[in-house]
Structures are given as C-alpha cells and as structure tokens.
Design a protein around this motif. Sequence first.
Motif, mmCIF file in Angstrom:
data_model
loop_
_atom_site.group_PDB
_atom_site.id
_atom_site.type_symbol
_atom_site.label_atom_id
_atom_site.label_comp_id
_atom_site.label_asym_id
_atom_site.label_seq_id
_atom_site.Cartn_x
_atom_site.Cartn_y
_atom_site.Cartn_z
ATOM 1 N N ILE A 1 0.960 -1.171 -0.009
ATOM 2 C CA ILE A 1 0.002 0.034 -0.026
ATOM 3 C C ILE A 1 1.066 1.190 0.067
ATOM 4 O O ILE A 1 1.682 1.580 1.116
ATOM 5 C CB ILE A 1 -0.672 0.315 1.136
ATOM 6 C CG1 ILE A 1 -0.601 -1.177 2.555
ATOM 7 C CG2 ILE A 1 -2.295 -0.024 0.988
ATOM 8 C CD1 ILE A 1 0.697 -0.567 3.265
ATOM 9 N N LYS A 2 0.979 2.002 -0.920
ATOM 10 C CA LYS A 2 1.505 3.435 -1.186
ATOM 11 C C LYS A 2 0.272 4.483 -1.029
ATOM 12 O O LYS A 2 -0.303 4.285 -0.129
ATOM 13 C CB LYS A 2 2.325 3.573 -2.287
ATOM 14 C CG LYS A 2 3.515 2.645 -2.162
ATOM 15 C CD LYS A 2 4.518 3.065 -3.491
ATOM 16 C CE LYS A 2 5.828 2.424 -3.321
ATOM 17 N NZ LYS A 2 6.793 2.689 -4.564
ATOM 18 N N GLY A 3 0.208 5.121 -1.966
ATOM 19 C CA GLY A 3 -0.702 5.988 -1.931
ATOM 20 C C GLY A 3 -1.217 7.016 -0.894
ATOM 21 O O GLY A 3 -0.743 6.534 0.230
#
Lengths: 185, 185
Positions: free
Chosen positions: A6-8
Amino acid sequence: MSTRLIKGRKSVRLAKIENQNNRQVTFSKRRNGVFKKANELAVMTGAEVGIIVFPPGSKPYSFGHPNVDETIDKYVGEERPPSPSSPGIDDKYVQMFRKANSMTLNTQLNTLQDQLDFALNLKSKLKEKNKKLESQQEWFKGPIEKMNYTEASMLKEGLEDLLLKVKNYGTERGYGYENGKWKAE
Amino acid sequence: MSTRLIKGRKSVRLAKIENQNNRQVTFSKRRNGVFKKANELAVMTGAEVGIIVFPPGSKPYSFGHPNVDETIDKYVGEERPPSPSSPGIDDKYVQMFRKANSMTLNTQLNTLQDQLDFALNLKSKLKEKNKKLESQQEWFKGPIEKMNYTEASMLKEGLEDLLLKVKNYGTERGYGYENGKWKAE
DNA sequence: GGACCTATTTATAATTG
DNA sequence: TCAATTATAAATAGGTC
C-alpha cells in the motif's frame, strides 16, 4: 519491487501528527508545499508575499517574494517622505513597541517580536550577500553552475524550484548549498 | 446543461496572469489556498506560521497561527528578560531600523517596513477586539450564530474554514462579517 | 536522511447560474 | 459579482532504496 504494498496517500484529518518522525517529514514536505504555493501566488498575481514558519523549538524558515528589487516599486509607492522620514519612523516603531509591551497578550507579542527580529535579521543577511556580489545575476549564477544531479529536476520544472531555493537563501536553517548539493535541512 | 463544454482545469504555467479579471479571481482562490495549507501545516506539525500578502496596490491580507495564546509558550521560550527588557527592546529595533534605512536596497526595506507596520497594527486591532469581549469563546460565538448559508459548508469541513476566517479577522481588507454573510473582499 | 515512487486526495481553472 | 460545479492538474502520505 515485486510485492506491491500500500502506497498512495490516505485522507488526512486536521490534527496534530503524534508520531514524531512522521511529523517531521510532513513538516518538511508541507513547508515546501506552502512556499511553492506562495511563490505561484506571487508570480501569477503580482502580489508580494512574506511567510515565516517557526517549527517547534527551532530556528525559523522564511519565504519572500520578491527578493529581487525590481518588481517592488509598482505598489510600494515610490513616493516616500524623501529623507526626513528616518527619525520619524524610529519614533513610530518605538511607540508601537512600547504600547505593545504594556498589553496583556504578552506571549502573542513576544512571538511577534521574535518574528520581527527574525525578519530584520533576514534582510540584513540578504543585504550582506548582495553586497558581496556585483549583481544578482552573478549572485545565483555561481550555485547554479555547481549543480550536479539536481540540475535535471531543476530544469524539469523550469526555474520554479530554483527560485524557491534562492528565496530561502537567507534563512537560518533553510536551504543551503553545501558539498555540491542543495540541502533542505 | 445540454451542451457540455470544457470545464476542468488546464495546466498552469508559472507566469503572471495577464487578464485582470482572471488574475483577481486567481488571487482570491489561491490566497485562500495558501492560507489553508499554512493552517494545516501549523495544526499538523505544531509549527507557528505567519503570512502577509500584499496584492498590487491594495491593503494586505494576513494569516497567523496561533491567534490563540495557549499554544505559543511551548517554543517561544517563556524565559524572557522579566521586565527591564522594555527599553532594551526599543533600542534594539530603533538601531536595526536606523541601520536598515541607510542601506541601498531601499525599496525592499520600505516594503519590509510596510509589512512590519501592518503586522503591528494587526496585533493592536486584535487586542482591542479581545478586550471588548470577556473571553475568546464569546468572541467568535457571535459571528457563528449569525451565520446563514455558510453554516452548512462551514460544518462540512469541520471548523477548518471557520478558524481560517477567524484568523483573518483583524485583516484590513480580509474576511469580514457583514449583512449576514462572510465576505472575502 | 534524502531522492524517488504511486495511489489518492486536494486544489483549482474554466464555466455555468 | 459570487457561489456551485466539474474535469484535471498538483500535492502528498506512506513506502522503497
């Protein structure tokens, strides 16, 4: 790079960031963001903008546009009391400070004093720097020529970022050119 | 509503907006944007932020966090020269201004003086307002209760926008509460 | 500690009512 | 002249190297 995590960004609630490290990182990022926005505002609308930011327990960062004399005259009103103004100005500020000091909102005023203090110091330093170099072009031509890897990303956005850095040149803990690269802190 | 035309934003080049109307609109929008960003920076990182914006040929807008005394003491250093400081402070600023006035970058310094002048006036006005009312809660409870249509959008973002407006309360040409609605200019 | 990367959220230019 | 809308450009939280 194989396991995509999970980045963003996550949505942000308007509250103090508890984690010290995140807070520091966010401070740097957002301070730059605010300065950039301010720069855009100034350039696009012709406004004059000054910002002072005091991180908790540290020296201030500042931003100002213009730092270059030219554009100022337009709205500052070049018609000033020619020369007898000097003593009058002193009195004016002395009185204002005297009055200010007698008020109840002491902490607020102390803060203001710190800010004024810093602003004045900033200008002094700027002047020193300017005096040392023949012209403004010369002034930031030096640092530009020395730029290494930054050069690319700098040109990417035009002079935008560079100007941002130049404008922070006088800041205590602000941007500086050291060991061949621009550093933010 | 049948003929859907191009809305959405276009990419923006960092240059002065020529069209006077667009420039004015952009100024308002982006000034608010910068203030909002600054407010977020201050709240999220605990920093102290001061901004002054001079639109061409007009009175300045300002933003400050905090305007409320409390949070300040943390980093301003509550240990100040207890009381004999008053005269010393005066001298300090008098000298700084005197020195400043003798320099070549006159326009720049004139601008600074304008800014300091404004900042001091801002604080004075704030103090007057505060004195008139028993407490800060009372102070902005009035305007809040009178809010009409703004109420909804205000609550939408929480107190975020309200605080922004309250912080601009002392500004010359800034936000004001008039005829039942908040006005930006 | 800083530069870079992305998924998203935000900001906002243009346009409408 | 403003508030509301909407399509997009920008900013940025969280991660990686």
